[in-house]
Design a protein around this motif. Structure first.
Motif, mmCIF file in Angstrom:
data_model
loop_
_atom_site.group_PDB
_atom_site.id
_atom_site.type_symbol
_atom_site.label_atom_id
_atom_site.label_comp_id
_atom_site.label_asym_id
_atom_site.label_seq_id
_atom_site.Cartn_x
_atom_site.Cartn_y
_atom_site.Cartn_z
ATOM 1 N N ARG A 111 0.821 -1.204 0.000
ATOM 2 C CA ARG A 111 0.000 0.000 0.000
ATOM 3 C C ARG A 111 0.864 1.268 0.000
ATOM 4 O O ARG A 111 0.629 2.203 -0.763
ATOM 5 N N LYS A 112 1.875 1.311 0.857
ATOM 6 C CA LYS A 112 2.674 2.529 0.981
ATOM 7 C C LYS A 112 3.437 2.833 -0.311
ATOM 8 O O LYS A 112 3.427 3.972 -0.795
ATOM 9 N N LEU A 113 4.100 1.827 -0.873
ATOM 10 C CA LEU A 113 4.869 2.066 -2.097
ATOM 11 C C LEU A 113 3.955 2.425 -3.265
ATOM 12 O O LEU A 113 4.348 3.193 -4.145
ATOM 13 N N SER A 114 2.747 1.888 -3.286
ATOM 14 C CA SER A 114 1.799 2.257 -4.344
ATOM 15 C C SER A 114 1.460 3.742 -4.274
ATOM 16 O O SER A 114 1.370 4.421 -5.302
ATOM 17 N N ILE A 115 1.261 4.237 -3.058
ATOM 18 C CA ILE A 115 0.987 5.670 -2.884
ATOM 19 C C ILE A 115 2.168 6.494 -3.369
ATOM 20 O O ILE A 115 1.998 7.524 -4.045
ATOM 21 N N MET A 116 3.370 6.039 -3.049
ATOM 22 C CA MET A 116 4.568 6.783 -3.456
ATOM 23 C C MET A 116 4.741 6.779 -4.969
ATOM 24 O O MET A 116 5.133 7.783 -5.567
ATOM 25 N N MET A 224 7.823 6.535 6.813
ATOM 26 C CA MET A 224 6.683 5.855 7.418
ATOM 27 C C MET A 224 6.770 4.341 7.191
ATOM 28 O O MET A 224 7.349 3.888 6.210
ATOM 29 N N PRO A 225 6.172 3.531 8.087
ATOM 30 C CA PRO A 225 6.228 2.072 7.930
ATOM 31 C C PRO A 225 5.192 1.564 6.938
ATOM 32 O O PRO A 225 4.199 2.239 6.644
ATOM 33 N N SER A 226 5.430 0.383 6.429
ATOM 34 C CA SER A 226 4.428 -0.284 5.597
ATOM 35 C C SER A 226 3.360 -0.906 6.485
ATOM 36 O O SER A 226 3.526 -1.018 7.708
ATOM 37 N N SER A 227 2.267 -1.332 5.878
ATOM 38 C CA SER A 227 1.167 -1.947 6.620
ATOM 39 C C SER A 227 1.611 -3.278 7.218
ATOM 40 O O SER A 227 2.151 -4.137 6.504
ATOM 41 N N PRO A 228 1.405 -3.492 8.535
ATOM 42 C CA PRO A 228 1.768 -4.788 9.143
ATOM 43 C C PRO A 228 1.064 -5.965 8.469
ATOM 44 O O PRO A 228 1.654 -7.036 8.307
ATOM 45 N N ARG A 229 -0.193 -5.798 8.081
ATOM 46 C CA ARG A 229 -0.931 -6.889 7.443
ATOM 47 C C ARG A 229 -0.331 -7.246 6.092
ATOM 48 O O ARG A 229 -0.238 -8.425 5.739
ATOM 49 N N PHE A 230 0.075 -6.240 5.330
ATOM 50 C CA PHE A 230 0.709 -6.533 4.050
ATOM 51 C C PHE A 230 2.041 -7.238 4.263
ATOM 52 O O PHE A 230 2.362 -8.215 3.573
ATOM 53 N N LEU A 231 2.827 -6.776 5.216
ATOM 54 C CA LEU A 231 4.129 -7.396 5.477
ATOM 55 C C LEU A 231 3.966 -8.856 5.904
ATOM 56 O O LEU A 231 4.726 -9.722 5.473
ATOM 57 N N LEU A 232 2.964 -9.129 6.724
ATOM 58 C CA LEU A 232 2.716 -10.515 7.125
ATOM 59 C C LEU A 232 2.286 -11.365 5.932
ATOM 60 O O LEU A 232 2.680 -12.536 5.818
ATOM 61 N N SER A 233 1.502 -10.796 5.041
ATOM 62 C CA SER A 233 1.063 -11.554 3.865
ATOM 63 C C SER A 233 2.229 -11.876 2.938
ATOM 64 O O SER A 233 2.147 -12.802 2.133
ATOM 65 N N GLN A 234 3.323 -11.117 3.068
ATOM 66 C CA GLN A 234 4.530 -11.364 2.283
ATOM 67 C C GLN A 234 5.548 -12.209 3.022
ATOM 68 O O GLN A 234 6.667 -12.413 2.540
ATOM 69 N N GLY A 235 5.192 -12.693 4.216
ATOM 70 C CA GLY A 235 6.102 -13.509 5.011
ATOM 71 C C GLY A 235 7.169 -12.727 5.751
ATOM 72 O O GLY A 235 8.124 -13.316 6.269
ATOM 73 N N LYS A 236 7.017 -11.416 5.860
ATOM 74 C CA LYS A 236 8.014 -10.580 6.539
ATOM 75 C C LYS A 236 7.561 -10.325 7.981
ATOM 76 O O LYS A 236 7.203 -9.207 8.355
ATOM 77 N N ASP A 237 7.590 -11.394 8.785
ATOM 78 C CA ASP A 237 7.047 -11.321 10.141
ATOM 79 C C ASP A 237 7.784 -10.324 11.011
ATOM 80 O O ASP A 237 7.161 -9.556 11.765
#
Length: 513
Positions: A111-116, A224-237
């Protein structure tokens, strides 16, 4: 304390809304919400919604610019009815294309990189309009700024929803709409006062000014940080846990919320497949979100905003059209602020009912006024097209001509209190995580294709049948909005995204109580 040390407690509480008694679950949630620090969360939201500020600014850019370009001395830049119609509507085609791109970008980049990423076409579009030597450059600039708006429309509400907690998600969910309104208001004000300051090429300076929020947004989002839910969906716990820690504060029980999110993501780790579309858990929230975006645009808000000053010229209100537009912008901003404050208290559905009711009465009033007022008091009936009104002398006015201004103000007030911000918020709340990126893009595509169709044919319908016909049509749609809200829209106030997903998965309304 390390997350692993807390794991036994966390896993027990990750399903608290399913296993704990309701009162105990609510008590735990309230204690946790009271312990959170929201300053960094608010900063992240502010950085993101600068994209919405830019979107609102770009959307209404034609309102003060069309009258100026109709009288432009250069034939290459002068707009007639046909080119003015395209100048007003082509933005929505770009927004639809941006929504299509967001289907891919949201799930690939996040989400964050898409906005950027949206900053690049936005900056290029403003540069083209500021340096335009012909109508082609103006239209291309509108397409590019529309494309950026489409990407941010699909990405920002999802980003805000995923980084927020239930205690403030309603208020923060109204921020995209509030900033879009503020961007429109700033455009109206600058459109008036650049002429006062003696800048003859004011429409070019309006485009230059649009670059400012774009650059501020891109700089702030870098931190700013990326969305925690998106990071988890990518396996970046680990990154997801760090993101949530930054947003909630180190001294809070953020690890418990982290495990709740992780449990939900684990259940839908795969992307949505064609076979899964048949699952009510997937298709019901998508249909609700798409239906709301479709009805939102059919209520006529984009037509009113894009052609606002032209409409006021035609209805011969007492104030100058530029002042009318700024006044409507102020009312819109005030109304969105009311929605932001009351959304987490009154609930989503009651605001949607009130919003649709106010819009219904306002559109009906506007349509009946235009239909029954004599031509001598209503410039709309005397002159068949909106575009040509910019070059005609003003007609005698009467205090009764305040009715179009008041009707428009109440229409915008009603829209901004409910169907404006809440459709964006509900879209980001009810869509399942595994389909959220694609489905949010689909919502934006449907929304802006509908907006393009309306803005493209609005002037033609007015020329053929009169201005009252579109407003009476919008009134009928608002009546449909009331029925749709009562039959299809769930109440999500105070619920976590995981609870909302559980509601659609099981159909058990106890999750939503």
């Amino acid at each position: 304390m390390e997350p692993s040390a807390r794991e036994p407690l966390v896993r027990k509480t990750s399903s608290s809304y399913r296993t704990f008694p309701e009162s105990a679950a609510k008590r735990l949630d309230k204690e946790y919400l009271r312990s959170l620090h929201n300053k960094r969360l608010y900063l992240a939201v502010f950085a993101a919604v600068l994209g919405n500020f830019n979107f609102g600014y770009a959307l209404v850019y034609p309102s003060p610019v069309i009258p100026a370009l109709e009288a432009h001395p250069s034939p290459a830049l002068r707009l007639d009815q046909h080119t003015a119609s395209w100048f007003g509507s082509v933005f929505t085609l770009g927004a639809a294309a941006g929504g299509l791109s967001a289907m891919l970008l949201n799930d690939r980049l996040g989400r964050k990189l898409s906005i950027m990423v949206s900053a690049l076409p936005s900056a290029l579009g403003y540069a083209l309009m500021a340096s335009a030597q012909g109508v082609g450059m103006l239209l291309l600039g509108r397409v590019l700024t529309g494309f950026a708006g489409g990407v941010t429309s699909a990405s920002i509400p999802v980003y805000i929803s995923e980084i927020s907690h239930p205690g403030v998600r309603g208020m923060l969910g109204a921020c995209p709409q509030m900033m879009a309104v503020l961007g429109s208001l700033v455009l109206y004000v600058l459109g008036k006062y650049l002429r006062v300051w003696g800048l003859a090429l004011d429409w070019r300076w309006l485009a230059v000014t649009g670059e400012v929020p774009v650059f501020v947004m891109i700089v702030l989002l870098c931190f700013m940080p990326s969305s925690p839910r998106f990071l988890l969906s990518q396996g970046k716990d680990h990154e997801a846990l760090g993101s949530l820690c930054w947003l909630r504060g180190k001294d809070t029980d953020y690890a418990r919320e982290y495990e709740q999110i992780k449990d939900s993501v684990r259940k839908q780790s795969q992307r949505v497949s064609c076979a899964e579309i048949k699952d009510p858990f997937i298709y019901k929230p998508i249909l609700i979100a798409v239906g709301m975006r479709f009805l939102q645009q059919l209520s006529g808000v984009t037509c009113v905003l894009v052609y606002l000053q032209s409409i006021f010229k035609k209805t011969s209100v007492i104030l100058e059209p530029e002042y009318d537009a700024a006044l409507v912008g102020l009312v819109r901003l005030f109304s969105v602020a009311i929605a932001a404050v009351s959304m987490d208290k009154a609930g989503r559905k009651i605001l949607l009912f009130v919003s649709a009711g106010v819009m219904l009465v306002s559109n009906l009033t506007m349509g009946l006024y235009i239909h029954f007022m004599p031509a001598s008091q209503n410039g709309t009936i005397a002159n068949r097209t909106l575009v040509s009104s910019a070059n005609l002398p003003g007609e005698p006015t009467n205090y009764i001509t305040l009715i179009p201004l008041l009707a428009t103000m109440f229409f915008i007030m009603g829209y901004a209190m409910g169907w404006g911000p809440i459709t964006w918020l509900l879209m980001s709340e009810i869509l399942p995580l595994k389909a959220r990126g694609v489905a949010s893009g689909l919502c934006v595509v449907v929304s802006w294709l509908t907006a393009f169709t309306l803005t493209q044919f609005f002037l033609r319908v007015v020329e053929a049948f009169g201005l009252e016909v579109p407003f009476l049509f919008f009134a009928v749609i608002c009546a449909g909005n009331i029925l749709f809200t009562g039959c299809c829209v769930p109440e999500t106030k105070g619920r976590s995204l995981e609870q909302i997903e559980a509601f659609f998965r099981t159909g058990r309304r106890s999750f939503m109580r």
